[in-house]
Design a protein around this motif. Structure first.
Motif, mmCIF file in Angstrom:
data_model
loop_
_atom_site.group_PDB
_atom_site.id
_atom_site.type_symbol
_atom_site.label_atom_id
_atom_site.label_comp_id
_atom_site.label_asym_id
_atom_site.label_seq_id
_atom_site.Cartn_x
_atom_site.Cartn_y
_atom_site.Cartn_z
ATOM 1 N N ILE A 144 -8.240 31.678 -28.578
ATOM 2 C CA ILE A 144 -6.789 31.565 -28.801
ATOM 3 C C ILE A 144 -6.462 31.782 -30.279
ATOM 4 N N GLU A 191 -1.630 32.868 -21.413
ATOM 5 C CA GLU A 191 -0.410 32.060 -21.549
ATOM 6 C C GLU A 191 -0.181 31.614 -22.987
ATOM 7 N N GLN A 192 -1.245 31.229 -23.650
ATOM 8 C CA GLN A 192 -1.128 30.704 -25.021
ATOM 9 C C GLN A 192 -0.896 31.774 -26.068
ATOM 10 N N THR A 193 -1.319 33.008 -25.788
ATOM 11 C CA THR A 193 -1.270 34.051 -26.821
ATOM 12 C C THR A 193 -0.386 35.243 -26.463
ATOM 13 N N ASP A 230 -9.670 30.281 -17.390
ATOM 14 C CA ASP A 230 -9.747 30.358 -18.857
ATOM 15 C C ASP A 230 -9.022 31.607 -19.354
ATOM 16 N N VAL A 239 -5.688 31.568 -21.872
ATOM 17 C CA VAL A 239 -5.626 32.336 -23.126
ATOM 18 C C VAL A 239 -4.439 33.299 -23.091
ATOM 19 N N LEU A 288 -12.612 28.586 -25.724
ATOM 20 C CA LEU A 288 -11.163 28.744 -25.548
ATOM 21 C C LEU A 288 -10.411 28.655 -26.875
ATOM 22 N N ALA A 289 -10.700 27.626 -27.657
ATOM 23 C CA ALA A 289 -9.975 27.417 -28.916
ATOM 24 C C ALA A 289 -10.180 28.604 -29.861
ATOM 25 N N ALA A 335 -7.628 39.135 -23.315
ATOM 26 C CA ALA A 335 -8.059 37.736 -23.208
ATOM 27 C C ALA A 335 -9.525 37.650 -22.776
ATOM 28 N N LYS A 350 -4.159 34.809 -31.726
ATOM 29 C CA LYS A 350 -2.932 34.464 -32.469
ATOM 30 C C LYS A 350 -2.977 35.061 -33.872
#
Length: 114
Positions: free
Chosen positions: A105, A81-83, A75, A79, A101-102, A90, A109
């Motif tokens: 993120i 990777e996405q941010t 997890d 996070v 998670l959502a 993270a 962001k």
């Protein structure tokens, strides 16, 4: 002092000794942590009673319970990777969002867009 079985404490202790049962309190316990795959259960300022029967110890724990979702490494990586956040950022945001998670993120962001 008379207990539920109509015996005083001394009689109860004598009977327990005859049965080979030893009961004691564990002193100065600050917290108990029970870890499962998905969560941690933390018991703050617990009362811990140890009952010994034929060499086996049984721990009885009571206290104020606090549940916390365990943060998985995958997890944290997702996070990151996405941010583009660091591992520490993270993990910190995942802990704040209780592993959501959502939400983690979106928060990162939002912070990065400022």
């Amino acid at each position: 002092m008379v207990n539920m079985m109509g015996m005083n404490k001394r009689q109860m202790e004598k009977m327990m000794k005859q049965l080979g049962v030893k009961i004691s309190e564990l002193e100065n316990v600050e917290e108990i942590v029970i870890r499962t795959r998905s969560q941690e259960i933390i018991i703050k300022e617990p009362s811990v009673t140890i009952t010994e029967i034929q060499g086996q110890k049984i721990y009885q724990i009571s206290g104020k319970e606090e549940e916390k979702r365990r943060i998985e490494e995958e997890d944290v990586r997702l996070v990151m990777e996405q941010t583009g956040a660091s591992r520490e950022e993270a993990r910190s945001v995942l802990e704040r969002t209780n592993g959501d998670l959502a939400e983690a993120i979106l928060l990162l962001k939002k912070q990065n867009s400022k």
